[in-house]
Design a protein around this motif. Structure first.
Motif, short mmCIF file in Angstrom:
data_model
loop_
_atom_site.label_atom_id
_atom_site.label_comp_id
_atom_site.label_asym_id
_atom_site.label_seq_id
_atom_site.Cartn_x
_atom_site.Cartn_y
_atom_site.Cartn_z
N UNK A 11 0.82 -1.20 0.00
CA UNK A 11 0.00 0.00 0.00
C UNK A 11 0.86 1.25 0.00
N UNK A 12 0.48 2.21 -0.86
CA UNK A 12 1.21 3.46 -0.96
C UNK A 12 2.26 3.51 -2.05
N UNK A 13 2.55 2.36 -2.68
CA UNK A 13 3.57 2.33 -3.74
C UNK A 13 2.92 2.45 -5.11
N UNK A 14 3.57 3.23 -5.98
CA UNK A 14 3.13 3.36 -7.37
C UNK A 14 3.90 2.35 -8.21
N UNK A 15 3.18 1.46 -8.88
CA UNK A 15 3.82 0.37 -9.62
C UNK A 15 3.06 0.13 -10.92
N UNK A 16 3.66 -0.72 -11.74
CA UNK A 16 3.01 -1.21 -12.95
C UNK A 16 2.96 -2.73 -12.88
N UNK A 17 1.77 -3.28 -13.01
CA UNK A 17 1.59 -4.73 -12.95
C UNK A 17 1.52 -5.32 -14.35
N UNK A 18 2.22 -6.43 -14.54
CA UNK A 18 2.11 -7.21 -15.77
C UNK A 18 1.43 -8.53 -15.42
N UNK A 19 0.52 -8.98 -16.28
CA UNK A 19 -0.30 -10.14 -15.98
C UNK A 19 -0.06 -11.27 -16.96
N UNK A 20 -0.40 -12.48 -16.54
CA UNK A 20 -0.11 -13.66 -17.34
C UNK A 20 -0.95 -13.71 -18.61
N UNK A 21 -2.16 -13.18 -18.57
CA UNK A 21 -3.06 -13.27 -19.72
C UNK A 21 -3.33 -11.88 -20.29
N UNK A 22 -3.57 -11.85 -21.58
CA UNK A 22 -3.87 -10.59 -22.28
C UNK A 22 -5.36 -10.32 -22.13
N UNK A 23 -5.72 -9.74 -20.99
CA UNK A 23 -7.13 -9.51 -20.69
C UNK A 23 -7.50 -8.06 -21.00
N UNK A 24 -8.79 -7.81 -21.13
CA UNK A 24 -9.30 -6.47 -21.44
C UNK A 24 -9.41 -5.66 -20.15
N UNK A 25 -8.44 -4.78 -19.93
CA UNK A 25 -8.43 -3.92 -18.75
C UNK A 25 -8.25 -2.48 -19.21
N UNK A 26 -8.99 -1.57 -18.59
CA UNK A 26 -8.87 -0.16 -18.94
C UNK A 26 -8.86 0.69 -17.68
N UNK A 27 -8.56 1.97 -17.87
CA UNK A 27 -8.55 2.92 -16.75
C UNK A 27 -9.89 2.86 -16.02
N UNK A 28 -9.83 2.80 -14.68
CA UNK A 28 -11.05 2.73 -13.90
C UNK A 28 -11.36 1.35 -13.39
N UNK A 29 -10.76 0.31 -14.00
CA UNK A 29 -10.96 -1.05 -13.49
C UNK A 29 -10.19 -1.21 -12.18
N UNK A 30 -10.57 -2.22 -11.42
CA UNK A 30 -9.91 -2.50 -10.15
C UNK A 30 -9.33 -3.90 -10.18
N UNK A 31 -8.02 -4.01 -9.88
CA UNK A 31 -7.37 -5.30 -9.74
C UNK A 31 -7.32 -5.63 -8.25
N UNK A 32 -7.82 -6.82 -7.89
CA UNK A 32 -7.99 -7.14 -6.47
C UNK A 32 -7.55 -8.57 -6.18
N UNK A 33 -7.38 -8.84 -4.90
CA UNK A 33 -7.07 -10.18 -4.40
C UNK A 33 -8.19 -11.14 -4.82
N UNK A 34 -7.84 -12.18 -5.58
CA UNK A 34 -8.85 -13.11 -6.07
C UNK A 34 -9.54 -13.86 -4.94
N UNK A 35 -8.84 -14.01 -3.82
CA UNK A 35 -9.43 -14.74 -2.70
C UNK A 35 -10.30 -13.90 -1.80
N UNK A 36 -10.20 -12.59 -1.93
CA UNK A 36 -10.98 -11.69 -1.07
C UNK A 36 -11.34 -10.42 -1.83
#
Length: 447
Positions: A284-309
């Motif tokens: 929390x508090x860090x500015x980062x760039x995440x790279x993901x395993x799959x080429x999914x449709x993500x755009x500004x405004x989406x939320x990436x979250x813990x899949x388990x919670x």
């Protein structure tokens, strides 16, 4: 202990907030020489024999001319023990909206009262706003104690009245500290005063340096609002696709399973990039760039979250609003809801309760919410939005209500946040007064 404290000041007009902040900056030697020279000149032009320290904070020309604080003034200073980010907020009723802004990220608030006036209507209003926003700690600075002859009885009476009010709002006595101060003379601000031998507690600065501060919620569920999609499309990075933003809460590691909301698509994190190189983990508090395993449709405004919670994804929002606009809010109003980087259309389907911060009571089914009023409402959004309860996450449980016609901010919204007192205090209705069932306040201010 954290080495950074975010704090805000609040209080009524002429209670001395700007002077108090100026005193902190002056006595901690956090003022540049040319700035101090300018204050001395301006003070001399006004016929003052001592520098007007409020000029160190009231930076707008209109503020200096009127002698009031209008906007939120952010100041940064440090001592050998800790660094500080301070928001000096306005005291006038019509600028309560700016108090909400300044206090929204505060870990502690310094609420001033004039020792000659004691706890007044605006004091109670600010305390209710601070409780609603979840500011975990309060300092009551009983200012201008010199103007009542440093009277212990006066201080004790004000302190007792305010603490009782704060406890009704959900604070504990341990989370509230009362200090007698004179911002103008410097009593108990940075240096302990010989004029108050009956006061044995810390000075304001001593308390700010030593008060425990809850760290960013690294153990909370991972939340990452996407601010920008990075696709360089250069020969050096032909297939690069990253999602940039600030980690709002929790931690994420390479290999973690995440869910993209509101779509619900699941994948895993393959890389965490920063300007200084890749990381194995971000918090929390860090500015980062995440790279993901799959080429999914993500755009500004989406939320990436813990899949388990993950947070709830819904188009029905139950929330508490601090209404900040001159135009009243009525049922059926069409507005925009801005949550993180996502903005959606919405309609107000119901006004459920309005909180009376003076009587610590609630009015059922009010016809409207007016400027500076606090109420619980129901909203229906045009698109599903991923939301956390505000009590679990101040960052992803808050939103703004915006006027669709001109883009102005109408309200600050807190998801699921109950009014500061809904139980334990009488509930007012048109037909009379009914006793609440439980004896405890629902809001317990937390980080």
């Amino acid at each position: 202990m954290s080495d950074l404290l975010r704090l805000a000041t609040a209080g009524s007009v002429d209670d001395g907030k700007s002077t108090l902040v100026g005193r902190l900056l002056y006595d901690t030697k956090s003022v540049l020489a040319d700035t101090l020279d300018a204050v001395h000149r301006a003070s001399a032009d006004r016929g003052l024999s001592t520098p007007d320290l409020s000029l160190l904070v009231d930076g707008l020309r209109s503020e200096r001319e009127q002698g009031i604080t209008i906007d939120v003034a952010y100041r940064y200073f440090a001592t050998p023990k800790r660094s500080f980010v301070l928001a000096d907020t306005p005291g006038h009723v019509q600028y309560t909206r700016n108090t909400v802004t300044g206090a929204s990220t505060a870990q502690l608030a310094v609420l001033l009262v004039d020792a000659r006036k004691g706890v007044i209507e605006q004091t109670r209003r600010h305390a209710a706003v601070l409780a609603l926003l979840g500011v975990p700690r309060l300092v009551l600075a009983v200012n201008k104690i010199d103007l009542v002859g440093y009277d212990e009885v006066t201080f004790s009476r004000i302190a007792k009245e305010f603490t009782a009010h704060a406890v009704e709002l959900g604070y504990t006595e341990d989370s509230v500290l009362e200090i007698p101060v004179s911002a103008l003379a410097g009593d108990n601000v940075v240096e302990r005063s010989a004029n108050t031998p009956w006061y044995t507690g810390p000075t304001l600065l001593e308390h700010l340096e030593d008060v425990p501060v809850e760290p960013d919620p690294h153990d909370a569920p991972f939340r990452f609002p996407v601010q920008y999609v990075i696709r360089p499309r250069t020969p050096e990075f032909p297939d690069y696709r990253g999602y940039a933003g600030l980690v709002a809460s929790g931690t994420v590691q390479v290999g973690d399973e995440i869910v993209v909301l509101p779509s619900g698509i699941r994948t895993t994190v393959t890389k965490i990039d920063t300007a200084d190189g890749p990381l194995d983990e971000a918090a929390a508090g860090q500015s980062v760039t995440l790279l993901l395993a799959d080429d999914v449709d993500i755009s500004r405004g989406d939320l990436i979250a813990d899949a388990g919670n993950p947070p709830e994804v819904t188009d029905d929002i139950d929330a508490t609003l601090c209404w900040l606009a001159e135009k009243p809010l009525t049922p059926g109003a069409r507005v925009l809801v801005k949550h993180g980087a996502r903005t959606v259309q919405a309609i107000v389907t119901e006004l459920r309760d309005r909180f009376d911060e003076q009587k610590l009571s609630s009015v059922d089914s009010p016809g409207s919410l007016k400027l500076n009023e606090i109420g619980r409402v129901a909203l229906r959004t045009a698109e599903p939005v991923p939301l956390d309860d505000y009590s679990n996450s101040r960052r992803t449980g808050a939103f703004l209500v915006i006027d669709a016609s001109d883009g102005s901010t109408l309200a600050a919204g807190l998801v699921g946040a109950p009014l500061p007192v809904m139980d334990g205090v009488e509930s007012c209705t048109e037909g009379g007064v009914t006793a609440a069932r439980d004896s405890h306040a629902l809001v317990s201010p937390g980080p």
